[in-house]
Motif scaffolding. Sequence first.
Motif, PDB file in Angstrom:
ATOM      1  N   ASN A 119       8.175  -4.163  10.743  1.00  0.00           N
ATOM      2  CA  ASN A 119       7.443  -3.336  10.351  1.00  0.00           C
ATOM      3  C   ASN A 119       7.651  -2.762   8.675  1.00  0.00           C
ATOM      4  O   ASN A 119       6.523  -2.449   8.007  1.00  0.00           O
ATOM      5  N   CYS A 153       6.694   0.926  -8.888  1.00  0.00           N
ATOM      6  CA  CYS A 153       6.835   0.818  -7.438  1.00  0.00           C
ATOM      7  C   CYS A 153       6.837   1.918  -6.971  1.00  0.00           C
ATOM      8  O   CYS A 153       8.043   2.623  -7.320  1.00  0.00           O
ATOM      9  N   SER A 154       6.045   3.026  -6.066  1.00  0.00           N
ATOM     10  CA  SER A 154       6.594   4.522  -5.544  1.00  0.00           C
ATOM     11  C   SER A 154       6.989   4.373  -3.833  1.00  0.00           C
ATOM     12  O   SER A 154       7.705   4.990  -3.141  1.00  0.00           O
ATOM     13  N   ASN A 155       6.871   2.728  -3.055  1.00  0.00           N
ATOM     14  CA  ASN A 155       7.249   2.684  -2.752  1.00  0.00           C
ATOM     15  C   ASN A 155       8.740   3.050  -1.651  1.00  0.00           C
ATOM     16  O   ASN A 155       9.504   2.993  -2.404  1.00  0.00           O
ATOM     17  N   LYS A 156       8.942   3.356  -0.664  1.00  0.00           N
ATOM     18  CA  LYS A 156       9.974   3.824   0.271  1.00  0.00           C
ATOM     19  C   LYS A 156      11.176   1.964  -0.182  1.00  0.00           C
ATOM     20  O   LYS A 156      10.037   1.661   1.312  1.00  0.00           O
ATOM     21  N   ARG A 202      -0.013  -0.909  -0.284  1.00  0.00           N
ATOM     22  CA  ARG A 202       0.331  -0.041   0.174  1.00  0.00           C
ATOM     23  C   ARG A 202       0.964   1.388   0.364  1.00  0.00           C
ATOM     24  O   ARG A 202       2.105   1.038   0.013  1.00  0.00           O
ATOM     25  N   THR A 203       0.008   2.196  -0.150  1.00  0.00           N
ATOM     26  CA  THR A 203       0.861   3.435  -0.012  1.00  0.00           C
ATOM     27  C   THR A 203       2.147   3.866   0.832  1.00  0.00           C
ATOM     28  O   THR A 203       3.428   4.401   0.415  1.00  0.00           O
ATOM     29  N   ASN A 204       1.556   3.891   2.303  1.00  0.00           N
ATOM     30  CA  ASN A 204       3.037   3.722   3.203  1.00  0.00           C
ATOM     31  C   ASN A 204       3.787   2.819   3.542  1.00  0.00           C
ATOM     32  O   ASN A 204       4.626   2.913   4.281  1.00  0.00           O
ATOM     33  N   ASP A 205       3.028   1.998   2.620  1.00  0.00           N
ATOM     34  CA  ASP A 205       4.205   0.173   3.146  1.00  0.00           C
ATOM     35  C   ASP A 205       5.548   0.783   2.493  1.00  0.00           C
ATOM     36  O   ASP A 205       5.700   2.124   2.015  1.00  0.00           O
ATOM     37  N   TYR A 206       7.052   0.339   3.176  1.00  0.00           N
ATOM     38  CA  TYR A 206       8.034   0.310   2.436  1.00  0.00           C
ATOM     39  C   TYR A 206       8.576  -0.537   2.626  1.00  0.00           C
ATOM     40  O   TYR A 206       8.559  -2.410   2.951  1.00  0.00           O
ATOM     41  N   LYS A 248       6.853  -4.492   4.711  1.00  0.00           N
ATOM     42  CA  LYS A 248       5.951  -5.084   4.031  1.00  0.00           C
ATOM     43  C   LYS A 248       6.621  -6.192   3.462  1.00  0.00           C
ATOM     44  O   LYS A 248       6.008  -6.796   2.399  1.00  0.00           O
ATOM     45  N   SER A 267      12.373  -1.036  11.623  1.00  0.00           N
ATOM     46  CA  SER A 267      12.190  -1.163  10.484  1.00  0.00           C
ATOM     47  C   SER A 267      12.182  -2.718   9.943  1.00  0.00           C
ATOM     48  O   SER A 267      10.796  -3.186   8.736  1.00  0.00           O
TER      49      SER A 267
END
Length: 158
Positions: free
Chosen positions: A104, A79-82, A49-53, A106, A101
């Motif tokens: 948590n 993808c644009s995830n961090k 999802r958007t906030n996943d890294y 993904k 980190s």
Amino acid sequence: MRNRIFHVSTAVLLCLHVFSQPKGNLFIIGGGSRSDELMHSLVSTAQLRTNDYIVVLPMATTEPDTSFYYISEDLEKVCSNKIVSFNFTQRDVNKKQWLDSVQNAKLIFITGGDQIRFMNVVLNTPIQAAIQKAYDDGATVAGAGSDCTDCGRSCSGG
């Protein structure tokens, strides 16, 4: 004998599902190039999802920065995830911020290289526990390298 230890060491981490009832996924990539289609499949499996890294663990390689660069380049196409990298050493195994980190994340990506080097840092440490917790909670753990293609056979004792 060394070859068997090599495959079993990789299997200990990548075949986590043998020892638990996880919510996560394993995504095993053999050696060679990673196509955009393969990377789309990885990202889809991880259900980012958007906030996943994404956490990259490059401890198996002698060139962690290069390894991180290339997997980041492949992932950024789809993808644009961090994307972050933690190159743990035996001195860093209790680094709480890094461990949190990893736990948590993904998607956890373990680079190819000498998996014995990786296991010497990870096995029976808080890093292994963080990877296991992430996996149990629904993260995708992905591994790359030509030795990963035998993981299923090693896991089943073959």
